[in-house]
Design an enzyme around this catalytic site. Structure first.
Site, PDB file in Angstrom:
ATOM      1  N   LYS A 133       0.733  -1.023   0.018  1.00 46.86           N
ATOM      2  CA  LYS A 133       0.051  -0.064  -0.005  1.00 46.86           C
ATOM      3  C   LYS A 133       0.874   1.450   0.065  1.00 46.86           C
ATOM      4  O   LYS A 133       0.650   2.113  -0.749  1.00 46.86           O
ATOM      5  CB  LYS A 133      -0.941  -0.127   1.295  1.00 46.86           C
ATOM      6  CG  LYS A 133      -1.872  -1.131   1.186  1.00 46.86           C
ATOM      7  CD  LYS A 133      -2.972  -1.030   2.177  1.00 46.86           C
ATOM      8  CE  LYS A 133      -2.604  -1.416   3.636  1.00 46.86           C
ATOM      9  NZ  LYS A 133      -2.241  -2.785   3.819  1.00 46.86           N
ATOM     10  N   THR A 134       2.007   1.373   0.680  1.00 43.48           N
ATOM     11  CA  THR A 134       2.671   2.525   0.886  1.00 43.48           C
ATOM     12  C   THR A 134       3.481   2.681  -0.351  1.00 43.48           C
ATOM     13  O   THR A 134       3.629   3.703  -1.103  1.00 43.48           O
ATOM     14  CB  THR A 134       3.840   2.377   2.098  1.00 43.48           C
ATOM     15  OG1 THR A 134       3.093   1.866   3.276  1.00 43.48           O
ATOM     16  CG2 THR A 134       4.716   3.517   2.211  1.00 43.48           C
ATOM     17  N   ASP A 163      -0.704   6.548   6.981  1.00 46.49           N
ATOM     18  CA  ASP A 163      -0.883   5.130   6.882  1.00 46.49           C
ATOM     19  C   ASP A 163      -1.837   4.792   8.244  1.00 46.49           C
ATOM     20  O   ASP A 163      -1.963   5.692   9.081  1.00 46.49           O
ATOM     21  CB  ASP A 163       0.327   4.598   7.193  1.00 46.49           C
ATOM     22  CG  ASP A 163       0.743   3.180   6.974  1.00 46.49           C
ATOM     23  OD1 ASP A 163      -0.197   2.488   6.404  1.00 46.49           O
ATOM     24  OD2 ASP A 163       1.684   2.546   7.079  1.00 46.49           O
ATOM     25  N   THR A 178      -5.972  -1.475   6.981  1.00 44.66           N
ATOM     26  CA  THR A 178      -6.115  -2.911   7.069  1.00 44.66           C
ATOM     27  C   THR A 178      -7.434  -2.996   7.588  1.00 44.66           C
ATOM     28  O   THR A 178      -7.854  -4.218   7.512  1.00 44.66           O
ATOM     29  CB  THR A 178      -5.052  -3.564   8.131  1.00 44.66           C
ATOM     30  OG1 THR A 178      -5.195  -2.764   9.208  1.00 44.66           O
ATOM     31  CG2 THR A 178      -3.716  -3.447   7.608  1.00 44.66           C
ATOM     32  N   ARG A 202       6.096  -8.133   1.464  1.00 41.63           N
ATOM     33  CA  ARG A 202       6.965  -7.782   2.522  1.00 41.63           C
ATOM     34  C   ARG A 202       7.486  -9.110   3.021  1.00 41.63           C
ATOM     35  O   ARG A 202       8.726  -9.139   3.407  1.00 41.63           O
ATOM     36  CB  ARG A 202       6.190  -6.949   3.532  1.00 41.63           C
ATOM     37  CG  ARG A 202       7.094  -6.514   4.564  1.00 41.63           C
ATOM     38  CD  ARG A 202       6.472  -5.684   5.707  1.00 41.63           C
ATOM     39  NE  ARG A 202       5.702  -4.335   5.185  1.00 41.63           N
ATOM     40  CZ  ARG A 202       4.676  -3.884   5.716  1.00 41.63           C
ATOM     41  NH1 ARG A 202       4.068  -4.516   6.993  1.00 41.63           N
ATOM     42  NH2 ARG A 202       4.088  -3.047   5.327  1.00 41.63           N
TER      43      ARG A 202
END
Ligand code: ADE
Length: 337
Positions: free
Chosen positions: A64-65, A108, A157, A218
């Protein structure tokens, strides 16, 4: 901080950063999302307008980032970021009034932003203005400050924890899903070439890491970095299939990619609670906070059918019993007739 430490940290950041794709084209997987973003970005650029506000939803570690940064790169504006939970109204006002037209503000964990801070965001998102108190106490005046045409990119999330009015102020809502093993293998191959120095890795080893990455970029990146260290110290530095298998065993990552934390969670649910428990009791029993359980551990176990959420609690499913070597609950039940 000493100069040497600072240089090391900068070099480290550079390594992490350069592993990240910089454009939509370089971003692997999430094909329909990329097509949607390509359309929205190019339409906004053609009209010379800011993009609509974007909400990126999905489990941790899916990029997402990275996507937010890519959106900013593709739009050609500035990028500012903030973390939801720690932000106060005044912090938000300072950030917002310093934005320039076309900037992306990335927030975030936006679901953890305090309710009153979320609400002060509404006029900023809708009308590009913010109300600021001047002076103190009940006699304080309110002045309305105009803002530049920015784009808010929120990442969460837990979409359901955002209030309805807040959700509706995002014109573009995007849900990221887990990656396939093929997509992750391609990323592992790219990461290994981009690392400094590049790491040599056999194709079968790439596959092995990909299959144990729980569909999450990740995790793939972290596994590669951990296995690289293992290969450096225990072998020649080359990640062969045998070295990868040995390293994964050493780091307690099983064939499905579950780590010790996942297995502790499942075995506690099965052994201590006979396969059914509430979140609070489970959290205490595994010494993990409820948020980590809900947002990090459970989503993948739900996806692979090891767990279900029912009104009476978390329930371990048959494949979880089989994977951990417990007898199936049906077999274990006493028969009366
Ligand atoms: N890093 C995070 N997400 C990624 C993706 N989808 N492709 C490549 N690298 C990534």
């Amino acid at each position: 901080m000493s100069k040497q430490v600072q240089e090391l940290l900068e070099a480290y950041d550079e390594t992490q950063y350069s592993l990240r794709p910089q454009t939509l084209k370089e971003f692997i997987g999430q094909e329909t999302i990329k097509e949607r973003l390509h359309i929205h970005i190019n339409a906004a650029k053609q009209r010379k307008q800011a993009l609509e506000h974007i909400l990126l939803v999905g489990p941790p570690g899916l990029g997402k980032t990275t996507l937010a940064k890519i959106i900013s790169n593709e739009m050609g504006g500035g990028f500012k970021s903030a973390v939801g939970p720690t932000m106060e109204r005044l912090d938000l006002a300072t950030i917002l009034t310093n934005l320039e037209a076309g900037d992306i503000l990335f927030v975030d964990e936006i679901h953890r932003m305090k309710g009153y801070v979320q609400e002060s965001m509404y006029p900023a998102m809708e009308d590009y203005k913010i109300d600021l108190p001047v002076g103190q106490g009940p006699s304080a005046d309110i002045i309305t400050v105009p803002l530049s045409r920015f784009t808010l990119v929120g990442a969460t999330t837990r979409e359901g924890l955002l209030s309805g009015p807040f959700q509706n102020r995002f014109g573009i809502r995007i849900h990221l899903g887990y990656y396939t093993d093929d997509e992750i293998q391609i990323a592992i191959n790219q990461y290994s070439n981009r690392l400094q120095p590049p790491v040599e890795i056999e194709e079968k080893a790439e596959r092995e890491l990909a299959c144990r990455s729980r569909g999450t970029m990740r995790i793939a990146k972290n596994l590669l970095l951990n296995v690289r260290d293992y290969a450096t110290v225990k072998s020649t530095g080359v990640i062969t299939h045998a070295v990868a298998q040995e390293a994964l065993e050493f780091f307690s990552i099983d064939e499905l990619g579950l780590d010790k934390g996942d297995r502790d969670y499942l075995s506690t649910l099965i052994e201590k609670f006979s396969g059914r428990a509430g979140l609070k009791s489970l959290a205490v029993a595994v010494s993990e906070d409820e948020r980590t359980i809900e947002e990090v551990i459970e989503p993948y176990l739900l996806k692979i059918g090891f767990l279900s959420l029912t009104p009476t609690g978390r329930v371990a499913a048959d494949p979880a019993y089989a994977h951990l070597g417990f007898p199936s609950p049906q077999d274990a039940q006493p028969t009366f007739f």
